[in-house]
Write an enzyme that holds these catalytic residues in place. Sequence first.
Site, PDB file in Angstrom:
ATOM      1  N   CYS A   1     -11.381  54.559 -31.951  1.00 20.95           N
ATOM      2  CA  CYS A   1     -11.652  53.365 -31.140  1.00 20.95           C
ATOM      3  C   CYS A   1     -10.647  53.081 -30.021  1.00 20.95           C
ATOM      4  O   CYS A   1     -10.833  52.128 -29.269  1.00 20.95           O
ATOM      5  CB  CYS A   1     -11.800  52.107 -31.998  1.00 20.95           C
ATOM      6  SG  CYS A   1     -13.234  52.127 -33.063  1.00 20.95           S
ATOM      7  N   ASP A   2      -9.583  53.857 -29.898  1.00 15.50           N
ATOM      8  CA  ASP A   2      -8.613  53.595 -28.839  1.00 15.50           C
ATOM      9  C   ASP A   2      -7.924  54.887 -28.409  1.00 15.50           C
ATOM     10  O   ASP A   2      -6.711  54.924 -28.216  1.00 15.50           O
ATOM     11  CB  ASP A   2      -7.585  52.568 -29.305  1.00 15.50           C
ATOM     12  CG  ASP A   2      -6.838  51.901 -28.147  1.00 15.50           C
ATOM     13  OD1 ASP A   2      -7.344  51.942 -27.013  1.00 15.50           O
ATOM     14  OD2 ASP A   2      -5.751  51.341 -28.396  1.00 15.50           O
ATOM     15  N   LEU A   3      -8.700  55.949 -28.257  1.00 19.44           N
ATOM     16  CA  LEU A   3      -8.133  57.237 -27.882  1.00 19.44           C
ATOM     17  C   LEU A   3      -7.836  57.246 -26.384  1.00 19.44           C
ATOM     18  O   LEU A   3      -8.725  57.037 -25.566  1.00 19.44           O
ATOM     19  CB  LEU A   3      -9.102  58.366 -28.238  1.00 19.44           C
ATOM     20  CG  LEU A   3      -8.555  59.780 -28.092  1.00 19.44           C
ATOM     21  CD1 LEU A   3      -7.356  59.984 -29.000  1.00 19.44           C
ATOM     22  CD2 LEU A   3      -9.626  60.793 -28.404  1.00 19.44           C
TER      23      LEU A   3
END
Length: 153
Positions: free
Chosen positions: A96-98
């Site tokens: 979700c936050d790459l």
Amino acid sequence: MAECEALRNIRHRNLVKVITSCSSIDFQGNDFKALIYYYMPNGSLERWLHPSLEQEIEIEEAPQRLSLRQRVTIAIDVAHAIHYLHQDSEVPIIHCDLKTSNILLDNDMVAHISDFGLAKLLPVKPAESSSIGIRGTIGYAAPGNHLLQLARN
């Protein structure tokens, strides 16, 4: 807590390894939680791709650049880690936050994905899923299933 849950049972060479965690209360009475990773001497991928002005001033010689081979190897490392999280871990995990600041490089320039604070553990049964709001860094939104379906066609 989401990061601890996500990292608890996963083992892969391209995911950060947690040494320990700590939890405390600061001098103002606020909760303090931290995960201690192994040190990554080459910093983040962001630092290599987009060095700040201060970093360029600190380096007296020419700034270091990634070769094409290193870039491809890093991309492959990240792809292996994402494949593991989505397909091979006991419970599928969506990061979700790459982004480049969450990809850390070890001494050998091997990429390790970090920062699972927004990670979502997917339920084993699709019926258990629930909708969530957009998660991640402002300006970044992971592609939805409809985009993945388009990419397959």
